[in-house]
Enzyme design. Structure first.
Site, PDB file in Angstrom:
ATOM      1  N   GLU A  89       0.821  -1.182  -0.073  1.00 52.06           N
ATOM      2  CA  GLU A  89      -0.011  -0.048   0.113  1.00 52.06           C
ATOM      3  C   GLU A  89       0.697   1.068  -0.101  1.00 52.06           C
ATOM      4  O   GLU A  89       2.027   1.328   0.267  1.00 52.06           O
ATOM      5  CB  GLU A  89      -0.920   0.037   1.182  1.00 52.06           C
ATOM      6  CG  GLU A  89      -0.184  -0.021   2.476  1.00 52.06           C
ATOM      7  CD  GLU A  89      -1.139   0.024   3.699  1.00 52.06           C
ATOM      8  OE1 GLU A  89      -1.893  -1.027   3.711  1.00 52.06           O
ATOM      9  OE2 GLU A  89      -1.348   0.972   4.343  1.00 52.06           O
ATOM     10  N   CYS A 109       6.588  -6.959   7.288  1.00 51.54           N
ATOM     11  CA  CYS A 109       7.868  -6.229   8.075  1.00 51.54           C
ATOM     12  C   CYS A 109       7.923  -7.525   9.241  1.00 51.54           C
ATOM     13  O   CYS A 109       6.947  -8.043   9.795  1.00 51.54           O
ATOM     14  CB  CYS A 109       7.223  -5.006   8.764  1.00 51.54           C
ATOM     15  SG  CYS A 109       8.675  -4.325   9.540  1.00 51.54           S
ATOM     16  N   CYS A 113       6.688  -4.456  15.766  1.00 48.86           N
ATOM     17  CA  CYS A 113       6.213  -3.317  16.667  1.00 48.86           C
ATOM     18  C   CYS A 113       4.701  -3.820  16.909  1.00 48.86           C
ATOM     19  O   CYS A 113       3.933  -3.944  16.063  1.00 48.86           O
ATOM     20  CB  CYS A 113       6.392  -1.876  15.881  1.00 48.86           C
ATOM     21  SG  CYS A 113       8.041  -1.512  15.752  1.00 48.86           S
ATOM     22  N   GLY A 160       7.027  -1.898   5.871  1.00 45.95           N
ATOM     23  CA  GLY A 160       8.439  -2.473   5.970  1.00 45.95           C
ATOM     24  C   GLY A 160       9.300  -1.735   6.597  1.00 45.95           C
ATOM     25  O   GLY A 160       9.229  -0.390   7.084  1.00 45.95           O
ATOM     26  N   GLU A 161      10.543  -2.180   6.854  1.00 48.56           N
ATOM     27  CA  GLU A 161      11.626  -1.367   7.432  1.00 48.56           C
ATOM     28  C   GLU A 161      12.806  -1.362   6.528  1.00 48.56           C
ATOM     29  O   GLU A 161      13.317  -2.174   5.867  1.00 48.56           O
ATOM     30  CB  GLU A 161      12.156  -2.349   8.838  1.00 48.56           C
ATOM     31  CG  GLU A 161      13.594  -1.855   9.274  1.00 48.56           C
ATOM     32  CD  GLU A 161      13.639  -0.534   9.699  1.00 48.56           C
ATOM     33  OE1 GLU A 161      12.791   0.249  10.143  1.00 48.56           O
ATOM     34  OE2 GLU A 161      14.622   0.201   9.369  1.00 48.56           O
ATOM     35  N   SER A 192      12.408   6.327   7.385  1.00 45.54           N
ATOM     36  CA  SER A 192      12.104   6.284   8.698  1.00 45.54           C
ATOM     37  C   SER A 192      12.557   5.086   9.096  1.00 45.54           C
ATOM     38  O   SER A 192      12.239   3.990   8.421  1.00 45.54           O
ATOM     39  CB  SER A 192      10.790   6.453   8.844  1.00 45.54           C
ATOM     40  OG  SER A 192      10.308   6.168  10.246  1.00 45.54           O
ATOM     41  N   LEU A 216      10.959   6.530  17.802  1.00 51.59           N
ATOM     42  CA  LEU A 216      11.425   6.165  19.252  1.00 51.59           C
ATOM     43  C   LEU A 216      10.279   5.722  19.961  1.00 51.59           C
ATOM     44  O   LEU A 216      10.478   4.519  20.613  1.00 51.59           O
ATOM     45  CB  LEU A 216      11.939   7.406  19.415  1.00 51.59           C
ATOM     46  CG  LEU A 216      12.726   7.440  20.885  1.00 51.59           C
ATOM     47  CD1 LEU A 216      13.993   6.606  20.822  1.00 51.59           C
ATOM     48  CD2 LEU A 216      13.058   9.031  21.296  1.00 51.59           C
ATOM     49  N   HIS A 217       9.452   6.477  20.134  1.00 53.76           N
ATOM     50  CA  HIS A 217       7.967   6.043  20.736  1.00 53.76           C
ATOM     51  C   HIS A 217       8.138   5.616  22.312  1.00 53.76           C
ATOM     52  O   HIS A 217       7.279   5.239  23.156  1.00 53.76           O
ATOM     53  CB  HIS A 217       7.436   4.698  20.214  1.00 53.76           C
ATOM     54  CG  HIS A 217       7.171   5.082  18.589  1.00 53.76           C
ATOM     55  ND1 HIS A 217       6.647   6.198  18.230  1.00 53.76           N
ATOM     56  CD2 HIS A 217       7.394   3.924  17.719  1.00 53.76           C
ATOM     57  CE1 HIS A 217       6.489   6.112  16.836  1.00 53.76           C
ATOM     58  NE2 HIS A 217       6.866   4.677  16.443  1.00 53.76           N
ATOM     59  N   ASN A 291      -2.295   5.590  15.794  1.00 58.28           N
ATOM     60  CA  ASN A 291      -3.731   5.379  15.077  1.00 58.28           C
ATOM     61  C   ASN A 291      -3.919   3.989  15.400  1.00 58.28           C
ATOM     62  O   ASN A 291      -3.144   3.029  15.449  1.00 58.28           O
ATOM     63  CB  ASN A 291      -3.309   5.202  13.509  1.00 58.28           C
ATOM     64  CG  ASN A 291      -3.576   6.432  12.770  1.00 58.28           C
ATOM     65  OD1 ASN A 291      -4.782   6.961  12.815  1.00 58.28           O
ATOM     66  ND2 ASN A 291      -2.315   7.057  12.081  1.00 58.28           N
ATOM     67  N   CYS A 334      -0.163   2.715   9.258  1.00 56.45           N
ATOM     68  CA  CYS A 334       0.661   1.962   8.621  1.00 56.45           C
ATOM     69  C   CYS A 334       0.002   0.337   8.383  1.00 56.45           C
ATOM     70  O   CYS A 334      -0.190  -0.130   9.413  1.00 56.45           O
ATOM     71  CB  CYS A 334       2.135   1.838   9.405  1.00 56.45           C
ATOM     72  SG  CYS A 334       3.337   1.370   8.622  1.00 56.45           S
TER      73      CYS A 334
HETATM   74  N1  SAH Z   1       9.892   0.700   9.779  1.00 56.68           N
HETATM   75  C1  SAH Z   1       9.945   2.201   9.565  1.00 56.68           C
HETATM   76  C2  SAH Z   1       9.050   2.728   8.692  1.00 56.68           C
HETATM   77  C3  SAH Z   1       7.589   2.544   8.657  1.00 56.68           C
HETATM   78  S1  SAH Z   1       6.308   3.036   9.803  1.00 56.68           S
HETATM   79  C4  SAH Z   1      10.096   2.626  10.902  1.00 56.68           C
HETATM   80  O1  SAH Z   1       9.804   1.904  12.124  1.00 56.68           O
HETATM   81  O2  SAH Z   1      10.241   3.763  11.138  1.00 56.68           O
HETATM   82  C5  SAH Z   1       6.134   4.772   9.580  1.00 56.68           C
HETATM   83  C6  SAH Z   1       5.856   5.319  10.993  1.00 56.68           C
HETATM   84  O3  SAH Z   1       4.451   4.990  11.614  1.00 56.68           O
HETATM   85  C7  SAH Z   1       6.849   4.717  12.227  1.00 56.68           C
HETATM   86  O4  SAH Z   1       7.428   5.794  13.104  1.00 56.68           O
HETATM   87  C8  SAH Z   1       5.952   3.849  12.871  1.00 56.68           C
HETATM   88  O5  SAH Z   1       6.321   3.566  14.201  1.00 56.68           O
HETATM   89  C9  SAH Z   1       4.826   4.509  12.871  1.00 56.68           C
HETATM   90  N2  SAH Z   1       3.569   3.703  13.001  1.00 56.68           N
HETATM   91  C10 SAH Z   1       3.295   2.525  12.957  1.00 56.68           C
HETATM   92  N3  SAH Z   1       1.983   2.064  13.161  1.00 56.68           N
HETATM   93  C11 SAH Z   1       1.322   3.357  13.915  1.00 56.68           C
HETATM   94  C12 SAH Z   1       0.264   3.671  14.520  1.00 56.68           C
HETATM   95  N4  SAH Z   1      -0.557   2.559  14.698  1.00 56.68           N
HETATM   96  N5  SAH Z   1      -0.222   4.782  14.922  1.00 56.68           N
HETATM   97  C13 SAH Z   1       0.953   5.560  14.929  1.00 56.68           C
HETATM   98  N6  SAH Z   1       2.005   5.578  14.146  1.00 56.68           N
HETATM   99  C14 SAH Z   1       2.322   4.312  13.808  1.00 56.68           C
END
Ligand code: SAH
Length: 344
Positions: A89, A109, A113, A160-161, A192, A216-217, A291, A334
């Site tokens: 997508e 991926c 996470c 994807g990463e 990212s 980071l989160h 989200n 995502c």
């Molecule tokens: N794998 C990479 C890029 C893809 S995700 C990464 O981890 O950065 C793009 C961004 O969306 C990342 O910051 C990810 O942590 C965030 N993301 C994924 N799911 C999410 C969600 N449900 N709500 C908010 N951000 C989210």
């Protein structure tokens, strides 16, 4: 699956056409056609014989759009089908300064996470550089008006990463920024990563100064590991050192993504810890309210909490913004759209 012609840069297209006994201007015609997002069979200036020869070896198109969803806020979400039937997508977000396209770099991926829908079915396969590039070329062609580019900015924030598919992603970055191609400036591209520190250092050496964004989160390794398994491999301190190295090589300020998850990472204590961790560094923090993904039990922080958190960071001297959630009505997060498509 046949080969993907969009994997080739201009020099390789020239070599290919030479090997087929074609004059140099044909290479140019082919390359321009591909850069306009056309499939081989739709590049009308090429003769039928040449097209047939190319189609023996290459896929006509590396991907096609199977579904488009349009949000009330202008965001468009696409489902692409790859030549082998896999689904990925992409999203196009419209801003005053231009259109930002979010591309996928892998089918699924494997980073795991807990808040992310892209990882639900694990990693299926890496995308080739041409499959990543074709997402941009195709969507650009749909939105280009006259000579205006349809896509002005690219973010590698789809499924994807990116740094887990390093070689293909770097080739994509070279091709998408190439002066003879679609020529999107590295400054308008953001990559990212969940924090693969060794690859972040490699990227710093490539001479393609894209904006580096790190997901980071969390503020501590222990808390981070609760939602991001990658935290067991790469500690926040190592990630920060890799960010500083990236800055020293590229001069680009780096960005942290921080999704606000209720009861998890957005108390006053977390804001204080984040200030402690990042103060004085050449960075920016992008806050976003999570989200919510139906397969996951995590909940978004409410707006009040989010603004309180933002205020605390700013008071602590950090550069931070709270992003609006675009396309929330069309499964903007995502991997959400692909997950719901594969479900049905
Ligand atoms: N794998 C990479 C890029 C893809 S995700 C990464 O981890 O950065 C793009 C961004 O969306 C990342 O910051 C990810 O942590 C965030 N993301 C994924 N799911 C999410 C969600 N449900 N709500 C908010 N951000 C989210």
């Amino acid at each position: 699956m046949k080969r993907i012609i969009q994997d080739l840069d201009y020099n390789s297209i020239c070599a290919l056409m030479q090997s087929l006994g074609e004059p140099k201007f044909r290479a140019k015609q082919l390359f321009i056609g591909l850069s306009q997002g056309k499939s081989i069979s739709k590049i009308s200036v090429l003769g039928a014989g040449l097209k047939a020869k190319l189609l023996e070896e290459f896929e006509d198109a590396p991907l096609e759009i199977v579904k488009t969803l349009k949000s009330a806020d202008g965001t468009e979400k696409y489902l692409f089908r790859l030549a082998d039937g896999n689904i990925i997508e992409g999203v196009l977000m419209k801003y005053k300064y231009g259109n930002t396209q979010c591309v996928s770099t892998q089918v699924g991926c494997r980073m795991g996470c807990k808040f992310c829908a892209s990882t639900l079915g694990g990693r299926v396969r890496d995308l080739t550089s041409g499959e990543i590039l074709s997402q941009v070329l195709l969507v650009n062609s749909l939105h280009a008006e006259g000579k205006q580019r349809g896509v002005t900015n690219v973010v590698l924030m789809g499924s994807g990463e990116p740094l887990d598919n390093y070689e293909n992603v770097v080739n994509f970055l070279k091709n998408v920024t190439a002066a003879d191609g679609i020529n999107i400036s590295a400054r308008n591209i953001s990559l990212s990563t969940c924090g693969l520190a060794d690859k972040m250092r490699l990227l710093a050496e490539e001479g393609i100064p894209v904006n580096l964004t790190v997901s980071l989160h969390s503020t501590t390794d222990a808390e981070r590991a609760r939602t991001m398994p990658v935290a067991n491999k790469w500690k926040i301190a190592e990630i920060l050192r890799a960010c500083e190295y990236y800055f020293s090589k590229t001069g680009r300020r780096y960005i942290f993504e921080y999704a606000l998850i209720d009861g998890e990472n957005c108390d006053v204590k977390h804001a204080e810890e984040l200030v402690e961790l990042l103060k004085g560094k050449p960075c920016h923090i992008n806050l976003i309210r999570l989200n919510e993904v139906k397969e996951r039990s995590l909940a978004a922080a409410d707006e009040k909490q989010a603004y309180r958190f933002l205020g605390l960071l700013q008071k602590g001297g950090l550069s931070a913004t709270l992003r609006r959630r675009t396309g929330a009505d069309i499964g903007g997060a995502c991997g959400q759209l692909r997950a719901s498509f594969l479900d049905t």
